[in-house]
Scaffold this motif. Sequence first.
Motif, PDB file in Angstrom:
ATOM      1  N   CYS A 160      -8.753  -2.358 -14.046  1.00 22.78           N
ATOM      2  CA  CYS A 160      -7.885  -2.227 -12.865  1.00 22.78           C
ATOM      3  C   CYS A 160      -6.445  -1.947 -13.298  1.00 22.78           C
ATOM      4  O   CYS A 160      -6.013  -2.414 -14.351  1.00 22.78           O
ATOM      5  CB  CYS A 160      -7.899  -3.522 -12.050  1.00 22.78           C
ATOM      6  SG  CYS A 160      -9.524  -3.913 -11.427  1.00 22.78           S
ATOM      7  N   ALA A 161      -5.711  -1.238 -12.433  1.00 26.79           N
ATOM      8  CA  ALA A 161      -4.302  -0.975 -12.717  1.00 26.79           C
ATOM      9  C   ALA A 161      -3.563  -2.311 -12.718  1.00 26.79           C
ATOM     10  O   ALA A 161      -3.670  -3.069 -11.732  1.00 26.79           O
ATOM     11  CB  ALA A 161      -3.737  -0.049 -11.636  1.00 26.79           C
ATOM     12  N   GLU A 162      -2.889  -2.612 -13.773  1.00 28.44           N
ATOM     13  CA  GLU A 162      -2.170  -3.886 -13.954  1.00 28.44           C
ATOM     14  C   GLU A 162      -3.055  -5.091 -13.629  1.00 28.44           C
ATOM     15  O   GLU A 162      -2.586  -6.109 -13.129  1.00 28.44           O
ATOM     16  CB  GLU A 162      -0.898  -3.918 -13.093  1.00 28.44           C
ATOM     17  CG  GLU A 162       0.121  -2.868 -13.510  1.00 28.44           C
ATOM     18  CD  GLU A 162       1.034  -2.488 -12.343  1.00 28.44           C
ATOM     19  OE1 GLU A 162       1.417  -3.371 -11.587  1.00 28.44           O
ATOM     20  OE2 GLU A 162       1.313  -1.285 -12.209  1.00 28.44           O
ATOM     21  N   LYS A 163      -4.356  -4.952 -13.884  1.00 28.56           N
ATOM     22  CA  LYS A 163      -5.348  -6.029 -13.647  1.00 28.56           C
ATOM     23  C   LYS A 163      -5.289  -6.562 -12.228  1.00 28.56           C
ATOM     24  O   LYS A 163      -5.496  -7.756 -11.989  1.00 28.56           O
ATOM     25  CB  LYS A 163      -5.137  -7.169 -14.653  1.00 28.56           C
ATOM     26  CG  LYS A 163      -5.328  -6.729 -16.091  1.00 28.56           C
ATOM     27  CD  LYS A 163      -5.549  -7.917 -16.974  1.00 28.56           C
ATOM     28  CE  LYS A 163      -5.972  -7.464 -18.357  1.00 28.56           C
ATOM     29  NZ  LYS A 163      -6.031  -8.498 -19.328  1.00 28.56           N
ATOM     30  N   GLN A 164      -4.974  -5.682 -11.279  1.00 28.46           N
ATOM     31  CA  GLN A 164      -4.797  -6.169  -9.902  1.00 28.46           C
ATOM     32  C   GLN A 164      -6.023  -5.980  -9.029  1.00 28.46           C
ATOM     33  O   GLN A 164      -6.770  -5.003  -9.171  1.00 28.46           O
ATOM     34  CB  GLN A 164      -3.612  -5.438  -9.259  1.00 28.46           C
ATOM     35  CG  GLN A 164      -2.300  -6.041  -9.750  1.00 28.46           C
ATOM     36  CD  GLN A 164      -1.119  -5.465  -9.004  1.00 28.46           C
ATOM     37  OE1 GLN A 164      -1.261  -4.817  -7.976  1.00 28.46           O
ATOM     38  NE2 GLN A 164       0.056  -5.704  -9.527  1.00 28.46           N
ATOM     39  N   TYR A 165      -6.215  -6.930  -8.156  1.00 28.12           N
ATOM     40  CA  TYR A 165      -7.278  -6.839  -7.162  1.00 28.12           C
ATOM     41  C   TYR A 165      -6.836  -7.576  -5.901  1.00 28.12           C
ATOM     42  O   TYR A 165      -5.890  -8.358  -5.925  1.00 28.12           O
ATOM     43  CB  TYR A 165      -8.587  -7.419  -7.714  1.00 28.12           C
ATOM     44  CG  TYR A 165      -8.566  -8.903  -7.967  1.00 28.12           C
ATOM     45  CD1 TYR A 165      -9.048  -9.795  -7.024  1.00 28.12           C
ATOM     46  CD2 TYR A 165      -8.060  -9.422  -9.164  1.00 28.12           C
ATOM     47  CE1 TYR A 165      -9.017 -11.164  -7.244  1.00 28.12           C
ATOM     48  CE2 TYR A 165      -8.027 -10.787  -9.401  1.00 28.12           C
ATOM     49  CZ  TYR A 165      -8.512 -11.649  -8.433  1.00 28.12           C
ATOM     50  OH  TYR A 165      -8.474 -13.007  -8.640  1.00 28.12           O
ATOM     51  N   ILE A 166      -7.544  -7.300  -4.809  1.00 25.28           N
ATOM     52  CA  ILE A 166      -7.289  -8.018  -3.545  1.00 25.28           C
ATOM     53  C   ILE A 166      -8.567  -8.777  -3.224  1.00 25.28           C
ATOM     54  O   ILE A 166      -9.661  -8.198  -3.263  1.00 25.28           O
ATOM     55  CB  ILE A 166      -6.958  -7.030  -2.404  1.00 25.28           C
ATOM     56  CG1 ILE A 166      -5.623  -6.333  -2.689  1.00 25.28           C
ATOM     57  CG2 ILE A 166      -6.916  -7.736  -1.052  1.00 25.28           C
ATOM     58  CD1 ILE A 166      -5.283  -5.207  -1.733  1.00 25.28           C
ATOM     59  N   CYS A 167      -8.430 -10.053  -2.969  1.00 23.21           N
ATOM     60  CA  CYS A 167      -9.619 -10.847  -2.671  1.00 23.21           C
ATOM     61  C   CYS A 167      -9.683 -11.107  -1.173  1.00 23.21           C
ATOM     62  O   CYS A 167      -8.795 -11.731  -0.612  1.00 23.21           O
ATOM     63  CB  CYS A 167      -9.558 -12.161  -3.442  1.00 23.21           C
ATOM     64  SG  CYS A 167     -10.945 -13.206  -3.030  1.00 23.21           S
ATOM     65  N   SER A 168     -10.745 -10.609  -0.561  1.00 25.89           N
ATOM     66  CA  SER A 168     -10.888 -10.820   0.882  1.00 25.89           C
ATOM     67  C   SER A 168     -12.252 -11.434   1.171  1.00 25.89           C
ATOM     68  O   SER A 168     -13.186 -11.284   0.384  1.00 25.89           O
ATOM     69  CB  SER A 168     -10.768  -9.477   1.609  1.00 25.89           C
ATOM     70  OG  SER A 168     -10.855  -9.670   2.997  1.00 25.89           O
ATOM     71  N   THR A 169     -12.334 -12.092   2.309  1.00 24.67           N
ATOM     72  CA  THR A 169     -13.645 -12.470   2.839  1.00 24.67           C
ATOM     73  C   THR A 169     -13.809 -11.695   4.150  1.00 24.67           C
ATOM     74  O   THR A 169     -12.928 -10.930   4.527  1.00 24.67           O
ATOM     75  CB  THR A 169     -13.718 -13.994   3.086  1.00 24.67           C
ATOM     76  OG1 THR A 169     -12.557 -14.378   3.795  1.00 24.67           O
ATOM     77  CG2 THR A 169     -13.834 -14.768   1.784  1.00 24.67           C
ATOM     78  N   ILE A 170     -14.927 -11.918   4.806  1.00 23.09           N
ATOM     79  CA  ILE A 170     -15.140 -11.209   6.072  1.00 23.09           C
ATOM     80  C   ILE A 170     -14.297 -11.897   7.150  1.00 23.09           C
ATOM     81  O   ILE A 170     -14.271 -13.125   7.237  1.00 23.09           O
ATOM     82  CB  ILE A 170     -16.645 -11.220   6.441  1.00 23.09           C
ATOM     83  CG1 ILE A 170     -17.455 -10.604   5.297  1.00 23.09           C
ATOM     84  CG2 ILE A 170     -16.909 -10.500   7.759  1.00 23.09           C
ATOM     85  CD1 ILE A 170     -16.891  -9.346   4.693  1.00 23.09           C
TER      86      ILE A 170
END
Length: 344
Positions: free
Chosen positions: A327-337
């Motif tokens: 991932c770019a700059e080890k970034q992610y978005i954590c979502s639930t439903i």
Amino acid sequence: MSNSATWESPSNIALVKYWGKKGIQLPANPSISFTLNEAKTRTKVSLAKKQSKDDYEVSVIFEGVEAPAFEGKILQFLNRTHQLFTFPKAHKLIIETSNTFPHSSGIASSASGMSALALCLCSLEEQIEGNKTLQFMRKASIAARLGSGSACRSVYGGLVSWGAHKDYPGSSDDFATALDSNQVYKEFYDFYDVILLVDKGEKQVSSTLGHSLLDKHPFAKARFSEADKNMALIKDALKTGNLNLFTKVVEAEALMLHALMMTSDPYFMLMLPNTLAIIQKVWDFRKQTSLHPVITLDAGANVHLLFPAQENEAIFDFVNSELLIHCAEKQYICSTIGKGPVQL
Ligand code: PMV
């Protein structure tokens, strides 16, 4: 003249993809999505005294800064919704909007943005006309669709379909409908969507162009018939909790969307080497464990990793140790439903 309305609306991720339009913002095939509870847009629309003789007068403030670059899209939206709302022509609309995710995260903001705006217009109409808008959410979904197709699904929470399909009672090309919770195995309402940010840049190909390439696509007919079949299959998977069938349909849909892009004229490719590296690792991980991470893609390089809540510990370990390096700059978005938009 102190009318204003504020809504916060989330993004959604399609399981069966909408790709191709007909008429005015109608889908060439039905689609279904999970509404997220992250990646939201918060929009406030206030009415002020109109100064110009133009049909519509708007001023857009994006994340605290005047943003005239967004005005064209908003004016197009207002023109398309002129039969739904009459009041916007009589006022200046001051639109203050911001996202809970970085603008340059590669996450599409049109679904959350257009649904929040449509909901604000519905609320303002109620305030001005002094009575309840009949079928408020349905009207908001129709209006949101005229801004961005996938936005019509963001006005509801949970699992939401859009587009007429014989297995979805009450379904329509004009608006989205939320699936009845008794049609959905409860596990799906607790799913996670971890969005792995492979590419945080601006969209390379606008979805308007992408959709239009289906008009003359050599595989369009086959695609629309596959989407129809996949809508039937996913309905069955959602009802019975069949995770293997769910996986097969969702991943096939993501890859078919990208296969359509790679075979249109002009052709293009939005997956990057890190997209493929992640997909391969997820497939290997699934083979080695009895767990159920499922990949899906939007019109971009980022990978959405969907999985049931009870598997979250093991899958987060895997994400941290194996996937974040892609991932770019080890970034992610954590979502639930998510449960859908809220009025503020
Ligand atoms: O709503 P649009 O016009 O940005 O199109 C969205 C298309 C996909 O995200 C690729 C698929 C979908 O159904 O959301």
